[in-house]
Design an enzyme around this catalytic site. Sequence first.
Site, PDB file in Angstrom:
ATOM      1  N   GLU A 262       0.885  -1.169   0.000  1.00  8.12           N
ATOM      2  CA  GLU A 262       0.000   0.000   0.000  1.00  8.12           C
ATOM      3  C   GLU A 262       0.917   1.211   0.000  1.00  8.12           C
ATOM      4  O   GLU A 262       1.364   1.672   1.037  1.00  8.12           O
ATOM      5  CB  GLU A 262      -0.887  -0.067   1.250  1.00  8.12           C
ATOM      6  N   CYS A 296      -2.409   8.643   2.661  1.00  7.90           N
ATOM      7  CA  CYS A 296      -2.076   8.193   1.301  1.00  7.90           C
ATOM      8  C   CYS A 296      -3.225   8.528   0.369  1.00  7.90           C
ATOM      9  O   CYS A 296      -3.035   8.628  -0.840  1.00  7.90           O
ATOM     10  CB  CYS A 296      -1.729   6.718   1.286  1.00  7.90           C
TER      11      CYS A 296
END
Length: 506
Positions: A262, A296
């Site tokens: 990720e 993110c």
Amino acid sequence: MQQRDIFQVFGIEPKNPGTFALDWLAGSGTWLVSENPATGEPLAAVEQASAGTYEQVARTAAQAFTSWRQVPAPRRGELVRALGDELRAHKEPLARLVALEMGKILSEARGEVQEMIDMCDFAVGQSRMLYGLSMHSERARHRLFEQWHPLGPVGVITSFNFPVAVWAWNATLAAVCGDTVIWKPSSHTPLTALAVQRLASTVMRRFEAPGVFNLVIGPGREVGQRLLEDPRVPLISFTGSTEQGRRVGEAVARRFGRSILELGGNNAVTVMPDANLDLALRAILFAAVGTAGQRCTTLRRLILHRDIHDALLERLVKAYASISIGDPLAPGVLMGPLVNEAAVHDMLAALEQARAEGAQVVCGGARLDRPGFFVEPAIVLAPKGLRIAEEETFAPILYVFRVDSLAEAIQLNNSVRQGLSSSIFTTNLLAAETFLSAEGSDCGIANVNTGTSGAEIGGAFGGEKETGGGREAGSDAWKQYMRRQTCTINWSEELPLAQGVTFPMP
Ligand code: UN1
């Protein structure tokens, strides 16, 4: 609730052990000091693991796996349910500790702990739904089916920005799937990891299931590297930058381990002329400024249709000017500090590069003259092809682009190397469907009339391209924590071969 009360709840002392496997272990004798990013002052210190302590942790997790995998999955779910209860009971102090150590505002920190609780609930349900398929065999009196088995100890390497929720995404599913967990948290947030481990160990004791959740705090180059290369650990789940993720993916692939990556995002919102602009404005603010631009999923590129460009930009600049920046635990504050000095430096350097490339910083972008790592969120008018906007700078910089059409917006949305999150604001059904179609956004997450960040746990979370391709949390993410076995049972007295092959006895 004062700092000392929070520390007391989780037994945090000025100096703490940083490794847990069955119990707290003595480490290398070198100390990691956790700092409060709002003041730059030390909060407490944690003893880092040595190579030997890592070995103890890995051995414990591998050993515990051999018994944990035999516990019926719904019973494993009971342990995760109890973990959820502990988190509910400690939601407030844990949220305050997250805010204190990481710097996100209290409301977002509460949201992060809620995300852990949601994951526990989800995983409890999943513990009764580890379904395999059964197929119709092409051969008479044959049964063909798939089943899912526990995988082994799972390495979970988390980032500072979601210091506890991302552990829960992985650890709760891993636990119901029959795996054990080795957690290596970010070196910026060891105290939140200690607090969560304390809750987890209470539950492990109650269920007589030692070794399911383990913690190892230490430097990436020693502890992290060992974990990546450890053949006892079949799966590594890593959250961090694309640059680090590339190294993680390569190291794990070299030994044929699996990884869930990720990595960096460079998320865009497109606003069309028919959009509800009030809605768009609010969503843009939260997505760009929330968590001080350190998610993110943070909105980094705003793509405005020329018909609403000037009007929306004007409202956005006005809104930015009234964002209160300060102590993340103080009521009314919308933006806390960046995590450290390096993050401030990276933001200022990115803005400098933007200016050098001909972009105009229309508001914000200065460091605040106070202790800690505070900056003003910045809006940058970006000319087409602005190179710095292709990079993920983990700070509140919003690059604004002007486009003439939906096709141009989609092209721009997809023009970066990262592919995490995206969204469009429109009331036009055709535009919305185009954005979500195969010719639309190329990201792992694509939204309509809501921002790029703040995903619910029910869906699979992750992104394409340099974001790494991993999927975590909801949907069928659980499958990655198990190994699939395809089984054929012949209950006939014959031995027919598949594909009609004949092979008589000689
Ligand atoms: C992250 O920034 O690494 O969708 C995770 C969101 C949060 C998770 C972000 N639920 O913004």
